[in-house]
Design an enzyme around this catalytic site. Structure first.
Site, mmCIF file in Angstrom:
data_model
loop_
_atom_site.group_PDB
_atom_site.id
_atom_site.type_symbol
_atom_site.label_atom_id
_atom_site.label_comp_id
_atom_site.label_asym_id
_atom_site.label_seq_id
_atom_site.Cartn_x
_atom_site.Cartn_y
_atom_site.Cartn_z
ATOM 1 N N PHE A 1 -5.491 16.477 -49.785
ATOM 2 C CA PHE A 1 -6.815 16.761 -50.340
ATOM 3 C C PHE A 1 -6.928 18.237 -50.757
ATOM 4 C CE2 PHE A 1 -11.114 18.165 -48.556
ATOM 5 C CZ PHE A 1 -11.738 18.139 -49.798
ATOM 6 N N ASN B 1 5.496 15.001 -47.735
ATOM 7 C CA ASN B 1 6.195 13.745 -47.404
ATOM 8 C C ASN B 1 5.286 12.532 -47.586
ATOM 9 O OD1 ASN B 1 4.499 14.013 -45.233
ATOM 10 N ND2 ASN B 1 6.024 13.517 -43.680
ATOM 11 N N GLY C 1 -0.941 12.473 -47.557
ATOM 12 C CA GLY C 1 -1.210 12.846 -48.953
ATOM 13 C C GLY C 1 -0.859 11.691 -49.867
ATOM 14 N N SER D 1 -0.096 18.887 -42.946
ATOM 15 C CA SER D 1 -0.489 18.376 -41.621
ATOM 16 C C SER D 1 -1.508 17.267 -41.794
ATOM 17 C CB SER D 1 -1.146 19.472 -40.764
ATOM 18 O OG SER D 1 -1.544 18.918 -39.512
ATOM 19 N N ASN E 1 9.671 26.453 -40.091
ATOM 20 C CA ASN E 1 10.465 26.322 -41.320
ATOM 21 C C ASN E 1 9.817 27.036 -42.505
ATOM 22 O OD1 ASN E 1 12.454 24.785 -40.073
ATOM 23 N ND2 ASN E 1 11.425 22.837 -40.504
ATOM 24 N N GLY F 1 10.243 30.649 -42.095
ATOM 25 C CA GLY F 1 11.642 30.993 -42.366
ATOM 26 C C GLY F 1 11.894 31.098 -43.867
ATOM 27 N N TYR G 1 -3.508 18.205 -32.415
ATOM 28 C CA TYR G 1 -3.821 18.993 -33.611
ATOM 29 C C TYR G 1 -4.183 20.426 -33.232
ATOM 30 C CZ TYR G 1 -6.123 20.127 -38.089
ATOM 31 O OH TYR G 1 -6.497 20.699 -39.280
ATOM 32 N N LYS H 1 -1.983 23.805 -34.108
ATOM 33 C CA LYS H 1 -2.496 24.876 -34.973
ATOM 34 C C LYS H 1 -2.565 26.203 -34.222
ATOM 35 C CE LYS H 1 -3.279 22.754 -38.949
ATOM 36 N NZ LYS H 1 -2.602 23.148 -40.204
ATOM 37 N N TYR I 1 5.938 36.330 -36.525
ATOM 38 C CA TYR I 1 6.730 36.645 -37.726
ATOM 39 C C TYR I 1 6.191 37.892 -38.418
ATOM 40 C CZ TYR I 1 10.267 33.041 -38.101
ATOM 41 O OH TYR I 1 11.395 32.278 -37.902
#
Ligand code: UDP
Length: 311
Positions: A11, A32, A36, A75, A99, A102, A145, A149, A159
C-alpha cells in the site's frame, strides 16, 4: 538517483514508488508479494525507469550498479496480516532490516526505515512523542510486529553509530487511502467494504478507542522530506486529528449514501491500544511538514477506490 524500495508493491510502498519516479528517480521495487500485489504497481511497469524484483528481503538482497537510497518498507503491517504471518513478520523486521542496511552500507546509500507507532505499544503517554519509550507486551499477539520494528530501529541506529550509514527512521501512524487491501482487516477498509456491501459495521469493543488517520499522500510527502533531511533520530509522521472508532464508523455510514449498514459490536482484540495520536512537533520543526488533506476529503477519495474493487 537510484532508489531501492523494499515492500514497493504494498500500500504505502506503491505510493512511494510513484512519488520517487515523479521526482525523477530510477526505482527498483523489491517485494515477495506476501501482502503486496502486482496490481498496485501495474501502471508503473511500463516506465523504463521502474524495475520490479520479486524477492523476499529476509534473504540477502543483490542489486547491480550504484544505489543512492534504500527505503525499507517490506513487512506485513495490519494486525490481521501479522497475526497470520508472525514468523515472516519477525524475520523481515530483523533479518530483512539487516539485509537492507547491508545493501545501503555496501552502496554508500542513504537508508530509511519504515517504523511504526506500534513501538509505543498501548501508550501511557498521550499524545505520543518520539522520546517516549513505549508500553509493549513482547509476548502478546502484536509482539511479533512491535518487537520486530523495535529491533529494526535498534539495528538501524547501530549501523548509523558504528558504520556511519546515513539513516532515517519514520514512525508511521495509521495511514489510509487508495490501494489499501480491502481484506487486510484494518478498520478503514473493513468499514468501507461493509458499508458498500450493506453489511453490519463491526465495531470492536465499545468503539471508544481512538486513532488518528493520515491520508497516504501526506505521509509520502513527509517521508520524501525526511529522506532529504540530515536527521537520524526517529520522526513521527501522522495526522493528529484523533477520533474514536465509533465516530469513524458513523462518518463512513454517512458518506456511503443509501447504505443499509448498521453498527454491531464485537470483542475488542487483546492488547488493542486505547488511544493513539502523534505529536508531530518534530516533523513540523525539522521538515516544515504537516498533513494537509482533511479526513472528509481523504475518506471520499478512499471510498472511490474501494467502490472500484469491492465485490
Ligand atoms: N477495529 C474495529 N473494527 C474492525 C477493525 C478494527 O473496531 O472491523 C478497531 C480495532 O480494534 C482498533 C482500531 O479499529 O481499535 C484500528 O484497528 P486497525 O486494525 O486498523 O489498526 P491498529 O491501529 O489497531 O493497528
Amino acid at each position: 538517483m537510484r532508489t531501492v524500495i523494499t515492500g514497493g508493491a504494498g500500500f504505502i510502498g506503491s505510493h512511494l514508488c510513484e512519488r520517487f519516479l515523479a521526482e525523477g528517480h530510477e526505482v527498483i521495487c523489491v517485494d515477495n508479494l506476501l501482502t503486496g500485489s502486482r496490481r498496485n504497481i501495474e501502471p508503473l511497469l511500463g516506465d523504463h525507469r521502474f524495475r520490479f524484483v520479486e524477492h523476499n528481503v529476509s534473504e540477502p538482497i543483490e542489486v547491480d550498479g550504484p544505489v543512492d537510497n534504500v527505503l525499507h518498507f517490506a513487512s506485513p503491517a495490519s494486525p490481521v496480516d501479522y497475526l497470520m504471518h508472525p514468523i515472516p513478520t519477525l524475520k523481515v523486521g530483523s533479518l530483512g532490516t539487516h539485509n537492507a542496511l547491508g545493501l545501503a552500507k555496501a552502496k554508500d546509500a542513504r537508508f530509511l526505515l519504515a517504523s511504526t507507532s506500534e513501538v509505543y505499544g498501548d501508550p501511557e503517554v498521550h499524545p505520543q512523542r518520539e522520546d517516549y519509550w513505549g508500553h509493549v507486551n513482547p509476548i502478546g499477539p502484536r509482539g511479533c510486529y512491535d518487537e520486530a520494528k523495535r529491533f529494526a530501529e535498534a539495528i538501524t541506529m547501530a549501523y548509523h553509530r558504528y558504520h556511519g550509514v546515513k539513516t532515517r527512521i519514520v514512525r508511521i501512524f495509521n495511514t489510509y487511502g487508495p490501494r489499501m487491501r480491502l481484506d487486510d482487516g484494518r478498520v478503514l477498509p473493513n468499514f468501507m467494504g461493509q458499508a458498500l456491501r450493506g453489511e453490519p459495521i463491526t465495531v470492536y469493543g465499545e468503539g471508544q478507542q481512538t486513532r488518528s488517520f493520515c491520508y497516504v499522500n501526506d505521509l509520502v510527502d513527509g517521508i520524501y522530506r525526511l529522506l532529504n533531511a540530515d536527521f537520524s533520530e526517529p520522526v513521527n509522521l501522522g495526522n493528529p486529528a484523533e477520533i474514536t472508532v465509533l465516530q469513524l464508523a458513523q462518518e463512513i455510514i454517512a458518506l456511503v449514501e443509501g447504505t443499509r449498514s448498521t453498527i454491531i459490536y464485537k470483542d475488542l482484540p487483546q492488547d488493542d491500544p486505547k488511544r493513539r495520536k502523534p505529536d508531530i512537533t518534530r516533523a513540523r520543526q525539522l521538515l516544515g511538514w504537516e498533513p494537509v488533506v482533511e479526513r472528509s476529503e481523504g475518506l471520499r477519495r478512499s471510498l472511490q477506490y474501494f467502490r472500484s474493487v469491492v465485490k
